[in-house]
Write a protein that holds these residues in place. Structure first.
Motif, mmCIF file in Angstrom:
data_model
loop_
_atom_site.group_PDB
_atom_site.id
_atom_site.type_symbol
_atom_site.label_atom_id
_atom_site.label_comp_id
_atom_site.label_asym_id
_atom_site.label_seq_id
_atom_site.Cartn_x
_atom_site.Cartn_y
_atom_site.Cartn_z
ATOM 1 N N GLN A 77 5.713 34.472 21.205
ATOM 2 C CA GLN A 77 5.368 33.307 20.396
ATOM 3 C C GLN A 77 3.878 32.980 20.438
ATOM 4 O O GLN A 77 3.417 32.154 19.665
ATOM 5 C CB GLN A 77 6.154 32.078 20.888
ATOM 6 N N MET A 78 3.138 33.624 21.326
ATOM 7 C CA MET A 78 1.719 33.311 21.500
ATOM 8 C C MET A 78 0.855 34.206 20.624
ATOM 9 O O MET A 78 1.107 35.405 20.494
ATOM 10 C CB MET A 78 1.320 33.479 22.970
ATOM 11 N N CYS A 79 -0.162 33.617 20.049
ATOM 12 C CA CYS A 79 -1.123 34.377 19.235
ATOM 13 C C CYS A 79 -2.099 35.082 20.170
ATOM 14 O O CYS A 79 -2.735 34.439 21.016
ATOM 15 C CB CYS A 79 -1.853 33.440 18.284
ATOM 16 N N SER A 80 -2.234 36.386 20.004
ATOM 17 C CA SER A 80 -3.155 37.144 20.857
ATOM 18 C C SER A 80 -4.607 36.932 20.470
ATOM 19 O O SER A 80 -5.509 37.327 21.204
ATOM 20 C CB SER A 80 -2.817 38.641 20.782
ATOM 21 N N SER A 81 -4.858 36.275 19.321
ATOM 22 C CA SER A 81 -6.224 36.031 18.878
ATOM 23 C C SER A 81 -6.748 34.691 19.396
ATOM 24 O O SER A 81 -7.844 34.623 19.954
ATOM 25 C CB SER A 81 -6.299 36.057 17.354
ATOM 26 N N CYS A 82 -5.949 33.618 19.237
ATOM 27 C CA CYS A 82 -6.432 32.292 19.639
ATOM 28 C C CYS A 82 -5.632 31.686 20.786
ATOM 29 O O CYS A 82 -6.085 30.722 21.401
ATOM 30 C CB CYS A 82 -6.412 31.337 18.444
ATOM 31 N N ARG B 203 6.481 33.624 14.931
ATOM 32 C CA ARG B 203 7.138 34.915 14.751
ATOM 33 C C ARG B 203 8.340 34.771 13.824
ATOM 34 O O ARG B 203 9.173 33.875 14.000
ATOM 35 C CB ARG B 203 7.590 35.480 16.093
ATOM 36 N N LYS B 204 8.430 35.689 12.874
ATOM 37 C CA LYS B 204 9.575 35.780 11.977
ATOM 38 C C LYS B 204 9.956 37.251 11.858
ATOM 39 O O LYS B 204 9.337 38.003 11.105
ATOM 40 C CB LYS B 204 9.251 35.199 10.606
ATOM 41 N N GLY B 205 10.964 37.661 12.644
ATOM 42 C CA GLY B 205 11.369 39.061 12.640
ATOM 43 C C GLY B 205 10.290 39.945 13.234
ATOM 44 O O GLY B 205 9.802 39.722 14.341
ATOM 45 N N ASN B 206 9.883 40.962 12.470
ATOM 46 C CA ASN B 206 8.832 41.871 12.921
ATOM 47 C C ASN B 206 7.432 41.378 12.586
ATOM 48 O O ASN B 206 6.450 42.016 12.962
ATOM 49 C CB ASN B 206 9.026 43.256 12.290
ATOM 50 N N SER B 207 7.341 40.268 11.859
ATOM 51 C CA SER B 207 6.029 39.771 11.416
ATOM 52 C C SER B 207 5.576 38.622 12.290
ATOM 53 O O SER B 207 6.376 37.783 12.714
ATOM 54 C CB SER B 207 6.110 39.300 9.956
ATOM 55 N N PHE B 208 4.276 38.579 12.546
ATOM 56 C CA PHE B 208 3.668 37.498 13.309
ATOM 57 C C PHE B 208 2.540 36.907 12.486
ATOM 58 O O PHE B 208 1.640 37.627 12.037
ATOM 59 C CB PHE B 208 3.134 37.996 14.658
ATOM 60 N N GLY B 209 2.598 35.600 12.276
ATOM 61 C CA GLY B 209 1.541 34.884 11.566
ATOM 62 C C GLY B 209 1.231 33.592 12.292
ATOM 63 O O GLY B 209 2.086 32.697 12.355
ATOM 64 N N CYS B 210 0.040 33.474 12.852
ATOM 65 C CA CYS B 210 -0.321 32.301 13.642
ATOM 66 C C CYS B 210 -0.490 31.086 12.723
ATOM 67 O O CYS B 210 -1.212 31.148 11.715
ATOM 68 C CB CYS B 210 -1.608 32.563 14.424
ATOM 69 N N CYS C 30 -4.569 29.796 13.501
ATOM 70 C CA CYS C 30 -5.752 30.534 13.032
ATOM 71 C C CYS C 30 -5.455 31.493 11.897
ATOM 72 O O CYS C 30 -6.381 32.072 11.323
ATOM 73 C CB CYS C 30 -6.382 31.302 14.191
ATOM 74 N N GLY C 31 -4.173 31.722 11.572
ATOM 75 C CA GLY C 31 -3.825 32.606 10.474
ATOM 76 C C GLY C 31 -3.816 34.076 10.820
ATOM 77 O O GLY C 31 -3.725 34.920 9.930
ATOM 78 N N TYR C 32 -3.877 34.434 12.107
ATOM 79 C CA TYR C 32 -3.882 35.836 12.524
ATOM 80 C C TYR C 32 -2.553 36.495 12.171
ATOM 81 O O TYR C 32 -1.477 35.938 12.423
ATOM 82 C CB TYR C 32 -4.130 35.914 14.031
ATOM 83 N N LEU C 33 -2.603 37.704 11.584
ATOM 84 C CA LEU C 33 -1.417 38.441 11.165
ATOM 85 C C LEU C 33 -1.338 39.753 11.936
ATOM 86 O O LEU C 33 -2.343 40.444 12.104
ATOM 87 C CB LEU C 33 -1.452 38.725 9.661
ATOM 88 N N ALA C 34 -0.128 40.101 12.395
ATOM 89 C CA ALA C 34 0.062 41.340 13.139
ATOM 90 C C ALA C 34 1.555 41.644 13.213
ATOM 91 O O ALA C 34 2.396 40.826 12.820
ATOM 92 C CB ALA C 34 -0.524 41.236 14.553
ATOM 93 N N HIS C 35 1.867 42.859 13.696
ATOM 94 C CA HIS C 35 3.255 43.171 14.025
ATOM 95 C C HIS C 35 3.641 42.359 15.255
ATOM 96 O O HIS C 35 2.891 42.260 16.220
ATOM 97 C CB HIS C 35 3.405 44.666 14.297
ATOM 98 N N ALA C 36 4.826 41.761 15.245
ATOM 99 C CA ALA C 36 5.215 40.825 16.303
ATOM 100 C C ALA C 36 5.248 41.498 17.672
ATOM 101 O O ALA C 36 4.785 40.915 18.669
ATOM 102 C CB ALA C 36 6.581 40.213 15.977
ATOM 103 N N VAL D 105 3.645 44.279 18.640
ATOM 104 C CA VAL D 105 2.290 44.666 19.037
ATOM 105 C C VAL D 105 1.521 43.441 19.536
ATOM 106 O O VAL D 105 0.776 43.510 20.523
ATOM 107 C CB VAL D 105 1.560 45.332 17.858
ATOM 108 N N ASN D 106 1.703 42.308 18.864
ATOM 109 C CA ASN D 106 1.059 41.071 19.321
ATOM 110 C C ASN D 106 1.532 40.694 20.725
ATOM 111 O O ASN D 106 0.734 40.275 21.569
ATOM 112 C CB ASN D 106 1.377 39.953 18.335
ATOM 113 N N ALA D 107 2.849 40.855 20.998
ATOM 114 C CA ALA D 107 3.372 40.552 22.337
ATOM 115 C C ALA D 107 2.773 41.483 23.388
ATOM 116 O O ALA D 107 2.441 41.054 24.501
ATOM 117 C CB ALA D 107 4.892 40.659 22.329
ATOM 118 N N ALA D 108 2.610 42.769 23.039
ATOM 119 C CA ALA D 108 2.008 43.714 23.984
ATOM 120 C C ALA D 108 0.554 43.356 24.265
ATOM 121 O O ALA D 108 0.081 43.468 25.407
ATOM 122 C CB ALA D 108 2.113 45.135 23.422
ATOM 123 N N LYS D 109 -0.173 42.894 23.260
ATOM 124 C CA LYS D 109 -1.557 42.477 23.480
ATOM 125 C C LYS D 109 -1.636 41.255 24.397
ATOM 126 O O LYS D 109 -2.554 41.131 25.213
ATOM 127 C CB LYS D 109 -2.229 42.183 22.140
#
Length: 469
Positions: free
Chosen positions: A320-325, A333-340, A343-349, A351-355
């Motif tokens: 649930q945490m944004c790796s950018s901010c 998080r919505k499924g495989n998509s992550f949108g903060c 800050c609006g950061y977009l990534a695979h959910a 991959v964002n968790a791994a970061k």
């Protein structure tokens, strides 16, 4: 053999304790549940009530053990013993050292029909047994030196000879990343902090196997078969599922490690089974026991072979945490998509968790930081501190400064709106008010005014809705 028998007994008792905890959780009476939990913790399942109370007087626990709790545990223990076999000493493996066994390649013997031969000594002098061993491509390519101890075991009426190679450790042939975080899941099995995905739609394949498993189980139960492992069809299906999990887990892990040659691998504390996975109880148990064991063993084998470090970090809120901010919100998080939402950061959910895992390890975050609420409060404070640091470094009135203020207002508005609707805004308001006390009224005047206004604004106001958008 005594150590092997002790290991069997410990495993059997451990399984019984796990089932005893489930039994205690199913009891509605709190006093009786406490007594059964204590009996299970002391492993006094089949003891008499007098013996249980005698043990109780030497330790801490309930004031006394009732006859009802003793009857429940003894009856449950008798049913368990009838259903599951006790440890069998006849099935213990036999170990041979270099004095009683000899492993030879075909080039060192006069027999040319097989790749390897094992010579085993017997109790009769001069009468040895020669066992042919078929070569295996993986074993032959592993290199190293064959260990001097061999193990002979039986399984399903067949004899197996376990031969181990001592493979020397070596570093990666090329330099790689210093830190590689791996996020483990069911929808996508593995995601790395470098952006790789392995085992996409893993849960879809598991779902197909789970439907076959449930249909087979239902048919056997309707036929009156209590012990499912007595059915060859059920055993073949379980073996097929285990083979699929093991082969693919090893393949995916090997692919990621060889691609990045890490010096350290970051893992979250494993929880292979999600509550909303939609899989049946037997499949969940198979994943929790067999799947996690295969993954851990695979990572351990590679770490011993390539001498990289393995570190576990706390998994709370990494998805649930944004790796950018650093903003934490379940709607990120919505499924495989992550949108903060901040800050609006977009990534695979995944991959964002791994970061996020990689970031926690690099920051030296502890593996456990208390309850889940305390971890959430800590994550909120970290996000606010990062915002303030960025604002102090940005020039007042610049585009970066305005963007950071907008991020702060948007994130706090979304957070307070969610907490107010759930009636749990007290903790968030307290953290924000404590943060405002650390702000400077001159350099942080804009951020101070925005946070104070958003904390005191009632939910649902037009101004809050504009800030949220």
């Amino acid at each position: 053999m005594l150590r092997a028998l002790a290991g069997q007994a410990q495993g059997w008792a451990s399984n019984l304790s796990n089932r005893g905890r489930r039994l205690s959780r199913s009891i509605s009476d709190s006093v009786l549940r406490h007594e059964v939990m204590w009996i299970n913790a002391c492993q006094l399942w089949n003891a008499t009530n007098a013996n249980q109370n005698a043990t109780l007087r030497t330790g801490t626990g309930p004031t006394s053990i009732s006859q009802a709790a003793t009857r429940i545990t003894r009856r449950w223990f008798d049913n368990y013993v009838k259903r599951y076999d006790l440890p069998d000493p006849d099935g213990l493996p036999l170990q041979f050292n270099q004095l009683s066994a000899k492993f030879e390649a075909v080039k060192d013997t006069k027999h040319r029909h097989f790749g390897y031969w094992v010579t085993l000594s017997t109790l009769e002098r001069g009468k040895r047994i020669r066992v042919p061993v078929e070569p295996h491509a993986y074993f032959a390519a592993a290199g190293g030196i064959v260990a001097k101890t061999l193990t002979l075991r039986t399984k399903d009426g067949a004899l197996y000879l376990d031969i181990v190679r001592d493979v020397p450790t070596e570093r990666w042939h090329r330099p790689g990343v210093p830190l590689l975080a791996l996020d483990l899941g069911l929808r996508n099995f593995l995601a790395s902090s470098e952006g790789d995905i392995r085992g996409e739609n893993f849960i879809d394949t598991l779902g197909r196997y789970d439907r076959q498993l449930q249909a087979t189980t239902k048919g056997l139960q309707n036929a009156g078969i209590v012990r499912l492992t007595d059915c060859a069809r059920y055993r073949r299906l379980a073996v097929r599922i285990r083979r699929y999990i093991k082969n693919n887990v090893q393949r995916w892990v090997r692919s990621l490690l060889q691609a990045h040659s890490p010096e350290e691998v970051i893992l979250e504390k494993l929880n292979f089974v999600a509550e909303n996975s939609g899989l049946g109880r037997r499949m969940n148990r198979l994943l929790r026991g067999f799947g996690q064991a295969v993954f851990k063993q695979c990572i351990k084998s590679w770490s011993e072979l390539k001498e990289f470090k393995v570190t576990e970090v706390e998994a709370a809120y990494t998805s649930q945490m944004c790796s950018s901010c650093g903003f934490v919100h379940r709607a990120n998080r919505k499924g495989n998509s992550f949108g903060c939402l901040s800050c609006g950061y977009l990534a695979h959910a995944d991959v964002n968790a791994a970061k996020n895992q990689r970031g926690r390890s690099a920051a030296g975050a502890p593996t456990s930081t208390g309850s889940r609420h305390e971890r959430w409060v800590s994550a909120l404070r970290e996000w606010l501190v990062r915002l303030r640091t960025g604002l102090l470094e940005a020039s007042p009135g610049s585009t970066l400064h305005s963007r950071l203020v907008w991020r702060a207002c948007t994130g706090i508005a979304v957070l307070m709106n969610e907490k107010r609707s759930a009636g749990k805004c007290g903790a968030a308001r307290k953290v924000l008010q404590e943060f405002t006390l650390t702000l400077d009224r001159v350099s942080d005047a804009c951020l101070y005014e925005k946070i104070t206004w958003l904390v005191t604004t009632e939910a649902g106001s037009p101004a809050l809705a504009v800030s949220t958008d």
